[in-house]
Scaffold this active site. Structure first.
Site, PDB file in Angstrom:
ATOM      1  N   ALA A 123     -14.848  25.008  25.394  1.00  0.00           N
ATOM      2  CA  ALA A 123     -15.017  24.139  24.230  1.00  0.00           C
ATOM      3  C   ALA A 123     -15.496  22.758  24.662  1.00  0.00           C
ATOM      4  CB  ALA A 123     -13.705  24.038  23.448  1.00  0.00           C
ATOM      5  N   THR A 125     -19.198  21.577  23.456  1.00  0.00           N
ATOM      6  CA  THR A 125     -20.139  21.096  22.442  1.00  0.00           C
ATOM      7  C   THR A 125     -19.422  20.626  21.182  1.00  0.00           C
ATOM      8  OG1 THR A 125     -21.833  22.603  23.269  1.00  0.00           O
ATOM      9  CG2 THR A 125     -22.135  21.745  21.048  1.00  0.00           C
ATOM     10  N   SER A 131     -26.379  18.454  24.412  1.00  0.00           N
ATOM     11  CA  SER A 131     -27.010  18.122  25.690  1.00  0.00           C
ATOM     12  C   SER A 131     -26.477  16.805  26.241  1.00  0.00           C
ATOM     13  CB  SER A 131     -28.522  18.043  25.515  1.00  0.00           C
ATOM     14  OG  SER A 131     -29.040  19.299  25.129  1.00  0.00           O
ATOM     15  N   ASP A 243     -24.159  25.573  38.577  1.00  0.00           N
ATOM     16  CA  ASP A 243     -25.139  26.330  39.353  1.00  0.00           C
ATOM     17  C   ASP A 243     -24.909  27.830  39.203  1.00  0.00           C
ATOM     18  OD1 ASP A 243     -26.241  23.966  40.186  1.00  0.00           O
ATOM     19  OD2 ASP A 243     -25.330  23.994  42.176  1.00  0.00           O
ATOM     20  N   ARG A 271     -47.943  55.854  21.849  1.00  0.00           N
ATOM     21  CA  ARG A 271     -48.710  55.493  20.666  1.00  0.00           C
ATOM     22  C   ARG A 271     -50.212  55.686  20.920  1.00  0.00           C
ATOM     23  NH1 ARG A 271     -49.477  54.927  15.265  1.00  0.00           N
ATOM     24  NH2 ARG A 271     -50.336  52.902  14.663  1.00  0.00           N
ATOM     25  N   GLN A 339     -45.645  42.521  20.180  1.00  0.00           N
ATOM     26  CA  GLN A 339     -47.087  42.649  19.927  1.00  0.00           C
ATOM     27  C   GLN A 339     -47.595  44.036  20.322  1.00  0.00           C
ATOM     28  OE1 GLN A 339     -48.393  40.211  18.375  1.00  0.00           O
ATOM     29  NE2 GLN A 339     -50.571  40.709  18.334  1.00  0.00           N
ATOM     30  N   GLU A 366     -26.290  26.782  27.704  1.00  0.00           N
ATOM     31  CA  GLU A 366     -26.102  26.504  29.138  1.00  0.00           C
ATOM     32  C   GLU A 366     -27.167  25.518  29.641  1.00  0.00           C
ATOM     33  OE1 GLU A 366     -24.042  28.420  31.637  1.00  0.00           O
ATOM     34  OE2 GLU A 366     -23.099  29.820  30.244  1.00  0.00           O
ATOM     35  N   THR A 368     -30.528  23.292  27.658  1.00  0.00           N
ATOM     36  CA  THR A 368     -31.832  23.623  27.107  1.00  0.00           C
ATOM     37  C   THR A 368     -32.921  23.526  28.178  1.00  0.00           C
ATOM     38  OG1 THR A 368     -32.351  21.350  26.497  1.00  0.00           O
ATOM     39  CG2 THR A 368     -31.152  22.684  24.861  1.00  0.00           C
TER      40      THR A 368
END
Length: 387
Positions: A123, A125, A131, A243, A271, A339, A366, A368
């Site tokens: 806990a 954030t 950040s 790390d 396909r 795609q 973890e 950004t």
């Protein structure tokens, strides 16, 4: 303690079979019901997955960093929610106690975390602190041999099922940065601790997050990780576990990318368009080749950095490089996989649709991508200035 090569090979082989035979077949069910069946959670416990990184003396497998990333490569090839279930017990939920905890804290919590009897939650954030974790507002006011905690934590993974929380709170109100923050072990059920409503997320159904609300929560000073002597040292503890966490998440990204590549290749070979499998079309081949190359590059980065970490090297910059590259890489691979599937890739019956949403989170939590970029560049500048 590292396993001998035969034991490691047996564990990875058993994990691979478990992923293929038990986890992958249950992915759609977990996503549909937004929950992992209790029987499957028990099987995960029996596999020892809650204690992969916890030392053997406390009932864990005691994997080295190199061994842990090999396991994460395998575990990453199924829905990320399964990894999320065990991730906090192996990472940020236990490593602080392993590295800086008192003997009493280790003896009390690590065996239960290793077995999965207890679930850990981290806990940190808050609504206005992510950040910029040094700006957190949760307070811990001294009251005799206790602290009284007040504040709200946000997007806390596994909070709804957690038995124990690592809560970061400001113990020195005179400082505005990270130097006045302590890390507390707070057990679920402590008076004043409550949970918000479950968050409705883009993906990773079955992995739950919610607010953790602290209202005059009394916690013994002895519950500071490392004991009272480590008051105001919480962020130093957090930095020590980063790390390992970054390398673990990076390896999970590689596993997910390899799964997506395998699914996209199988679909392309099956396909048919214009009289032949679309796998014979050069533009499809280019997407497959780019994906395979990028996943391989990430795997090599992670394996080398893990080996260096096990050898005692400072790998903070390289671990950040791994996390940044691997999390961005898996996003590109997921996009190509959709795609290649064409319209089918937009349909929920194919796993690539779910993975496309699930892997998007890896670029955010973890640390950004942008935080990794800043960290890498700052370390480069610092090292150059010191040379």
């Amino acid at each position: 303690m590292a396993l001998d090569s035969d034991t490691l090979a047996q564990f990875l082989d058993a994990l691979d079979r478990f992923v293929k035979e038990r986890l992958i077949p249950n992915e759609a069910l977990v996503a549909e019901e937004d929950a992992i069946p209790p029987a499957l959670v028990q099987e995960i416990r029996e596999m020892g997955l809650f204690g992969m990184s916890i030392p053997e003396e406390y009932g864990g497998l005691g994997l080295s960093m190199s061994e842990e990333v090999q396991a994460a490569f395998v575990l990453g090839q199924t829905s990320p929610v399964f990894r999320s279930l065990v991730g906090t017990n192996n990472g940020i939920g236990s490593q602080g106690i392993i590295i800086d905890g008192t003997a009493e804290q280790k003896a009390k919590y690590l065996p239960a975390l290793a077995s999965g009897e207890m679930i850990a939650s981290f806990a940190l954030t808050e609504p206005d602190a992510g950040s910029d974790a040094g700006s957190l507002r949760t307070t811990a006011r001294r009251d005799g041999d206790h602290f009284v905690l007040n504040g709200t934590k946000r997007y806390i993974t596994n909070a709804s099922r957690a038995d124990v929380f690592t809560v970061f709170a400001r113990t020195n109100p005179e400082t505005k940065g990270s130097s006045g923050v302590s890390a507390f072990i707070v057990e679920a059920g402590t008076q004043g601790l409550s949970l918000g409503q479950p968050d409705k997320k883009m993906g990773q159904k079955g992995s739950h997050t919610c607010d953790v609300i602290l209202e005059d929560v009394r916690v013994p000073a002895a519950n500071i990780i490392g004991g009272p002597a480590r008051e105001n040292q919480g962020f130093k503890t957090a930095m020590k576990v980063l790390d390992r966490g970054r390398l673990h998440i990076s390896a999970v990204c590689v596993g997910a990318a390899e799964r997506l590549i395998r699914d996209a290749l199988a679909y392309a070979m099956e396909r048919r368009q214009f009289g032949e499998p679309i796998a014979e079309k050069q533009l499809i081949q280019a997407m497959l080749a780019d994906s395979r190359t990028e996943a391989f590059a990430a795997r090599c980065m992670i394996e080398e950095t893990a080996r260096r970490k096990d050898a005692g090297a400072n790998v903070s910059t390289d671990a950040a490089c791994c996390k940044m590259y691997a999390s961005e890489m898996v996003g590109r691979v997921a996009d190509r996989a959709v795609q290649i599937h064409g319209g089918a890739g937009y349909m929920a019956e194919y796993a690539v649709e779910r993975f496309y949403r699930d892997v998007r989170l890896f670029r955010i939590y973890e640390g950004t991508t942008q935080i990794q970029q800043v960290l890498i560049a700052r370390n480069m500048i610092r090292d150059a200035a010191a040379a």
